[in-house]
Design an enzyme around this catalytic site. Structure first.
Site, PDB file in Angstrom:
ATOM      1  N   GLU A 123     -79.851 -35.676  44.899  1.00 54.34           N
ATOM      2  CA  GLU A 123     -79.968 -36.614  43.430  1.00 54.34           C
ATOM      3  C   GLU A 123     -80.805 -35.226  42.594  1.00 54.34           C
ATOM      4  OE1 GLU A 123     -80.866 -38.890  40.314  1.00 54.34           O
ATOM      5  OE2 GLU A 123     -80.876 -39.598  42.317  1.00 54.34           O
ATOM      6  N   GLU A 133     -75.917 -32.730  35.640  1.00 52.13           N
ATOM      7  CA  GLU A 133     -76.560 -32.604  34.545  1.00 52.13           C
ATOM      8  C   GLU A 133     -76.949 -32.129  33.473  1.00 52.13           C
ATOM      9  OE1 GLU A 133     -78.112 -36.399  34.820  1.00 52.13           O
ATOM     10  OE2 GLU A 133     -76.977 -37.464  35.600  1.00 52.13           O
TER      11      GLU A 133
END
Length: 168
Positions: free
Chosen positions: A77, A84
């Site tokens: 994650e 991102e």
């Protein structure tokens, strides 16, 4: 009088570098917990799964495997988040390469999540584990109260009702 600073002893320099590295790492973890709802979901799930694992009386090996699952899930994650951040840095509009890279990173997180879920099912979906959990809860009814109180707190933590996660 010309006073020169004494050079730090090399091991002390290494300790300072290590300390700085750890400070940066902790900052990165806290930044991710503060901004990423999915990481808060994973940390919350890890707490509940650990409680269930202790009630189910899982073996040390099974507990170690669960810890590895937590680490893999949270690292996936956090790496997805880092990807991102880097890809959104430019902000120059739609780019199919950026979209594909983000999809691939999200796919990696999904694969880890699926395998962690399978491992959890293997550990918890059996008569022994379920029986141990039921016996524990029956003998310690206060656990249900703690669970009932903790769920709204966990939901608040996940969705940022305590000032966490309002940045994004």
């Amino acid at each position: 009088m010309n006073r020169r600073k004494r050079p730090l002893h090399p091991p002390m320099k290494d300790i300072q570098k290590l300390s700085k590295s750890m400070t940066y790492a902790v900052h990165g973890i806290l930044q991710c917990l503060h901004t990423e709802r999915n990481l808060r979901i994973h940390t919350t799930a890890a707490v509940y799964v650990t409680a269930l694992a202790l009630m189910a009386q899982l073996s040390r090996i099974e507990l170690a495997v669960l810890c590895l699952c937590y680490a893999c899930m949270m690292c996936a994650e956090m790496l997805n988040t880092a990807v991102e951040y880097l890809l959104e840095r430019d902000g120059g509009g739609f780019d199919s390469f950026v979209r594909d890279a983000k999809d691939i990173a999200a796919g990696a997180v999904f694969i880890v999540a699926v395998f962690c879920t399978v491992i959890g099912a293997l550990f918890f979906v059996n008569e022994t584990a379920i029986g141990n959990i039921m016996a524990f809860v029956t003998a310690h009814v206060w656990v249900l109260v703690v669970f009932a109180v903790s769920v709204p707190i966990a939901v608040g933590y996940i969705f940022g009702y305590f000032g966490i996660g309002r940045i994004k």
